[in-house]
Enzyme design. Structure first.
Site, PDB file in Angstrom:
ATOM      1  N   GLU A 102      41.454  46.098  36.867  1.00  0.00           N
ATOM      2  CA  GLU A 102      41.047  46.834  37.997  1.00  0.00           C
ATOM      3  C   GLU A 102      42.220  47.331  38.801  1.00  0.00           C
ATOM      4  OE1 GLU A 102      40.452  45.236  42.787  1.00  0.00           O
ATOM      5  OE2 GLU A 102      39.708  43.858  40.918  1.00  0.00           O
ATOM      6  N   LYS A 104      31.966  37.777  43.553  1.00  0.00           N
ATOM      7  CA  LYS A 104      33.264  37.448  43.491  1.00  0.00           C
ATOM      8  C   LYS A 104      33.736  36.660  44.756  1.00  0.00           C
ATOM      9  CE  LYS A 104      37.235  40.305  45.191  1.00  0.00           C
ATOM     10  NZ  LYS A 104      37.758  41.627  45.430  1.00  0.00           N
TER      11      LYS A 104
END
Length: 228
Positions: free
Chosen positions: A46, A135
């Site tokens: 990411e 998440k």
């Protein structure tokens, strides 16, 4: 998302559900850092959008990303970013919060929304809107006890990754609590760290993930044998 990337994402979530978060990485260093992480074994990487010139970094990686690795953006706060990620074939859409507009746009672009949540309301909202992964953030501050409390109301087939404050010292505790994977920020990369240092830290985190899961699997097998 093309079928190759879809297969790579599914394999990563099943076999090594660990995301390397490169917050603060610069375009001039991102290739070396990326190579070190891929060599270490990471399959999901990411680039947070509050990093220096993040789109330049994402575009650089997208042009050379191996078929078995999936990249994308973190700290995605606006739906408009999803079209840009789709154009680059960088399917990860990772947020710190639960915004149905971002999730809906990611889904409409056939991307992979990994959605930040803290409360049961946020988690279930994200699930209904089309998140492929939740998440839990900030996980380190909330703790495993909190996770166990909300896990009971979450869809059982929706993976939950712990992000924020996760390192070698507390991975085992989270795996024992039933977490499905992790996102690593400062434990795998900080601005100024060399590619060699990032690779070393990445290898250590993956080794710990495998160690604690192997131990958990062995314990489960012993329990089944004892019950037989």
């Amino acid at each position: 998302m093309n079928e190759t990337r879809r297969a790579a994402l599914q394999a990563a979530l099943k076999d090594l559900p660990l995301v390397a978060i490169l917050r603060g990485v610069r375009p001039d260093e991102v290739d070396a850092i990326f190579d070190a992480l891929v060599t270490a074994g990471f399959r999901m990487i990411e680039i947070p959008l509050n990093s220096p010139r993040p789109w330049e970094s994402i575009e650089r990686l997208a042009k050379r990303c191996p078929d078995d690795v999936v990249i994308g953006a973190g700290t995605v706060l606006d739906p408009e970013a999803c079209q840009r990620l789709a154009d680059l074939e960088a399917p990860l859409v990772i947020t710190p919060n639960t915004d149905p507009a971002v999730i809906g746009e990611a889904a409409s672009q056939d991307l992979a929304p990994m959605i930040g949540c803290m409360t049961p309301t946020e988690a279930l909202t994200a699930a209904r809107a089309g998140a492929i992964t939740l998440k839990l953030f900030p996980a380190g501050k909330l703790g495993t006890g909190y996770f166990k409390d909300i896990k009971a109301v979450l869809p059982p087939d929706l993976p939950v990754l712990a992000v924020g404050g996760i390192d070698l010292d507390n991975m085992a505790e989270w795996v024992a609590a039933g977490i499905d994977g992790f996102g690593f920020g400062g434990s795998v990369y900080k601005p100024g760290w060399s590619a060699d240092e990032v690779g070393e830290r990445g290898r250590a985190l993956i080794a710990e993930w495998r160690r604690v899961n192997e131990g958990l699997n062995q314990a489960s097998e012993l329990e089944r044998e004892a019950d037989a």
